[in-house]
Design an enzyme around this catalytic site. Sequence first.
Site, short mmCIF file in Angstrom:
data_model
loop_
_atom_site.label_atom_id
_atom_site.label_comp_id
_atom_site.label_asym_id
_atom_site.label_seq_id
_atom_site.Cartn_x
_atom_site.Cartn_y
_atom_site.Cartn_z
N HIS A 31 0.87 -1.19 0.00
CA HIS A 31 0.00 0.00 0.00
C HIS A 31 0.90 1.24 0.00
O HIS A 31 1.69 1.45 0.93
CB HIS A 31 -0.88 -0.04 1.25
N MET A 35 0.87 11.54 -1.04
CA MET A 35 0.30 12.76 -0.40
C MET A 35 0.96 13.98 -1.01
O MET A 35 2.18 14.00 -1.21
CB MET A 35 0.59 12.73 1.10
N HIS A 64 -2.74 4.58 -2.88
CA HIS A 64 -3.77 5.37 -2.17
C HIS A 64 -3.41 6.83 -2.40
O HIS A 64 -2.46 7.35 -1.79
CB HIS A 64 -3.75 5.00 -0.68
N MET A 66 -3.80 10.51 -1.95
CA MET A 66 -4.36 11.59 -1.13
C MET A 66 -3.89 12.89 -1.77
O MET A 66 -3.00 13.59 -1.25
CB MET A 66 -3.89 11.44 0.32
N GLY A 140 -3.48 11.39 6.21
CA GLY A 140 -2.33 12.29 6.29
C GLY A 140 -1.14 11.72 7.03
O GLY A 140 0.00 12.03 6.68
N GLY A 142 0.55 8.25 9.47
CA GLY A 142 0.47 6.91 10.05
C GLY A 142 0.50 7.02 11.57
O GLY A 142 0.72 8.10 12.13
N ASP A 173 -8.31 1.51 6.40
CA ASP A 173 -6.95 2.06 6.44
C ASP A 173 -6.86 3.06 7.58
O ASP A 173 -7.58 4.06 7.60
CB ASP A 173 -6.66 2.74 5.09
N GLY A 174 -5.94 2.77 8.51
CA GLY A 174 -5.69 3.68 9.61
C GLY A 174 -5.89 3.00 10.95
O GLY A 174 -7.02 2.62 11.27
N GLY A 175 -4.81 2.79 11.67
CA GLY A 175 -4.91 2.19 13.00
C GLY A 175 -5.34 0.73 13.01
O GLY A 175 -5.82 0.23 14.03
N GLY A 195 0.05 -0.18 8.63
CA GLY A 195 1.38 0.39 8.49
C GLY A 195 2.21 0.13 9.72
O GLY A 195 3.05 -0.78 9.76
O1 LIG Z 1 -3.43 6.39 4.44
C1 LIG Z 1 -2.76 6.41 5.44
C2 LIG Z 1 -2.67 7.66 6.25
O2 LIG Z 1 -3.43 8.64 5.66
C3 LIG Z 1 -1.94 5.20 5.83
O3 LIG Z 1 -2.15 4.18 4.88
C4 LIG Z 1 -2.27 4.68 7.22
O4 LIG Z 1 -2.27 5.66 8.17
C5 LIG Z 1 -1.38 3.51 7.61
O5 LIG Z 1 -0.70 3.70 8.77
P1 LIG Z 1 -1.14 3.10 10.21
O6 LIG Z 1 -1.47 1.65 10.02
O7 LIG Z 1 0.07 3.34 11.03
O8 LIG Z 1 -2.34 3.89 10.66
FE LIG Z 2 -3.34 4.72 3.03
#
Ligand SMILES: O=C(CO)[C@H](O)[C@H](O)COP(=O)(O)O
Ligand SMILES: [Fe+2]
Length: 222
Positions: A31, A35, A64, A66, A140, A142, A173-175, A195
């Site tokens: 992934h 940005m 992805h 952004m 924005g 990780g 996606d995210g956390g 991530g």
């Molecule tokens: O799109 C994203 C942030 O905008 C990342 O893909 C996402 O945050 C991955 O990181 P984590 O798993 O650490 O949250």
């Molecule tokens: Fe992402």
Amino acid sequence: MSVTISPSILNCDILDLRGELEKISNADFAHVDVMDNHFVPNLTWGLPVVEQIVAANILPVDAHLMIADADRWAPAYAEAGCASVTFHVEAAAAPIRLAREIRNQGARVGMALKPTTSIEPFEEILDEVDMILIMTVEPGFGGQPFLSSMLPKIRRTREAAKRRGIDLAIQVDGGVSQQTIEQCADAGADVFVAGSAVFKAEDAAAEVETLRTLAASVCEHC
Ligand SMILES: O=C(CO)[C@H](O)[C@H](O)COP(=O)(O)O
Ligand SMILES: [Fe+2]
């Protein structure tokens, strides 16, 4: 459909990108978060870097984007050989036309929704995309905490796809981590971006398998 794991390279060791990709070669995709410091307040990399990741041929690329003005820039990522190209619906003036352009380039197409964007206005066009990406953090950065308030949106998206008889992939996606992946899979997600959870683990490949097993244990339609 099976569980798909797509680790985000956002916070990996960029100076050893090849080594980092090889560590996760048991994943389904890499992934890659693009940005532009306009759509989100952060800047990563653009097409030249993504082209090199595609050319390295270690994992299919799940881009992805952004970025502002997705209509103008997103098709080039499909043309560059990304297996999947996801644009943000908030950044697209003509999402249907854009989705068709990406598909015409031979890539799978994803449409991403920020946490405050509802799925309901887009139910009519679900068959124009292969995947809906439901952001479970503000895009924005990780390493942010998972927003469990997004679980009902995942559920509603899965229900809408079922009602329409569409074989839709739902990405979160995210956390996403060992602590949160089962809730996402139970709500209807089947594509998982992680991530920090993967790259901070002692053994990234083992973490990918653990996440896969946890998701598969509760994912009804996987
Ligand atoms: O799109 C994203 C942030 O905008 C990342 O893909 C996402 O945050 C991955 O990181 P984590 O798993 O650490 O949250
Ligand atoms: Fe992402």
